[in-house]
Design an enzyme around this catalytic site. Structure first.
Site, short mmCIF file in Angstrom:
data_model
loop_
_atom_site.label_atom_id
_atom_site.label_comp_id
_atom_site.label_asym_id
_atom_site.label_seq_id
_atom_site.Cartn_x
_atom_site.Cartn_y
_atom_site.Cartn_z
N SER A 132 5.21 -13.32 -2.43
CA SER A 132 5.77 -12.22 -3.22
C SER A 132 7.28 -12.38 -3.27
CB SER A 132 5.42 -10.87 -2.59
OG SER A 132 6.16 -9.82 -3.18
N TYR A 156 5.41 -5.60 4.66
CA TYR A 156 4.96 -6.46 3.56
C TYR A 156 5.91 -7.65 3.40
CZ TYR A 156 3.51 -7.61 -1.25
OH TYR A 156 3.05 -8.25 -2.38
#
Length: 329
Positions: free
Chosen positions: A148, A161
């Site tokens: 990501s 995350y």
């Protein structure tokens, strides 16, 4: 090679596995693999969600689609899944996509949220990679790890995350270097914001309604976010072409460039952005997006509704409409 390029014709299409494939980006990736002639296995933790996703793909593509109920945090279970797929379909393509999203200021979470993110995303990708590689070496196959933009720089209120995705990115780059001589390609994928309906399955802490509001608006806002089906098509193209790295969305590419050229300045600017995000309102259990509630401020509600409109429409197509065990990004 065009977007519609298919794999070479054989008696049975290449065997492909997508972890976190029951919804969101994983489901869109599986659809594009199926359209290109692959025999696809979807892996996730929720059996009912998997069957719903597989039934949809079979109806839409006519492809052979299998399901595997598997927790990627359990290496033994992942190894058994790989063995079954290899013996049944062959194993040519593996996409490690399983993940969780926790949105909260760091004051509202603790060690357990970081551990959960690392076990699901990093250890999940690690288990998937290590168990798949013996088979992929035999087929000169393709492996992709979904990172990501959040792994390319630390994102406020998404720290578990970001930490896990940063580790996934490093793993992908290292594996690419070490497996190239064996004919295995490893693609590191770093998407930016995508309209996958993930705000319904993400977990929120602190001021949950305010956190839900900003996250769902940003994830669906025009110019900031990308259509998930288009993103999935680009990811599958990159895997087929054996690309080493793919960064998706213009804002993600800009953030990567800025951090690479001026990391200190980028970090300071990120700190200014963090001041605009909701403050913590104590610690408590995280709540899924479907339970987090809407922002209390009427202006914030309107902003959320505007920004998230496209993302809300993606919920059903991405199989995100019913909360269940967290399995995909």
């Amino acid at each position: 090679m065009t977007d519609r390029t298919r794999f070479p014709t054989r008696l049975k299409g290449p065997g492909a596995l997508v972890t976190g494939g029951s919804r969101g980006l994983g489901l869109f990736i599986a659809r594009h693999l199926a359209e290109r002639g692959c025999t696809v296995t979807l892996a996730a933790r929720d059996a009912a969600e998997l069957e719903r996703a597989a039934g949809r793909l079979r109806a839409e593509t006519g492809a052979t689609v299998h399901v595997a109920v598997c927790d990627v945090r359990d290496r033994a279970a992942v190894g058994e899944m790989m063995r079954v797929i290899h013996e049944r379909d062959g194993l040519d393509i593996v996409i490690a996509n399983a993940g969780v999203i926790q949105v909260a200021p760091v004051e509202a979470i603790g060690h357990e949220e970081f551990t959960d993110a690392m076990e699901t995303m990093f250890h999940g990708a690690l288990h998937t990679s290590l168990e798949a590689l013996p088979y992929l070496r035999a087929t000169r196959g393709r492996l992709a790890l979904i990172g990501s933009v959040g792994g390319l720089l630390g994102v406020p209120h998404l720290l578990p995350y970001s930490c896990a995705k940063a580790a996934v990115g490093a793993l992908a780059e290292g594996l690419h270097a070490e497996t190239a001589a064996a004919g295995v390609s490893v693609t590191a994928v770093h998407p930016g914001l995508m309209r996958t309906g993930s705000h319904r399955q993400a977990e929120f802490g602190g001021d949950t309604s305010a956190e839900f509001g900003w996250f769902s608006a940003a994830a669906g806002a025009p110019l900031l976010s990308m259509d998930a089906d288009r993103a999935a098509r680009r990811i599958v193209d990159a895997v087929i072409r054996r690309r080493a790295r793919l960064v998706l969305t213009a804002p993600a590419k800009a953030a990567q460039l800025a951090h690479g050229v001026a990391p200190g300045l980028t970090t300071r600017l990120t700190g200014l952005t963090a001041r605009l995000l909701p403050s913590a309102s104590g610690r408590g259990p995280l709540r899924q997006g479907s339970e987090a509630g809407l922002p209390r401020n009427p202006i914030a509600r309107r902003i959320r509704a505007w920004g998230s409109a496209r993302n809300d429409r993606a919920v059903r197509e991405a199989n995100q409409q019913e909360p269940g065990p967290r399995t995909s990004s």
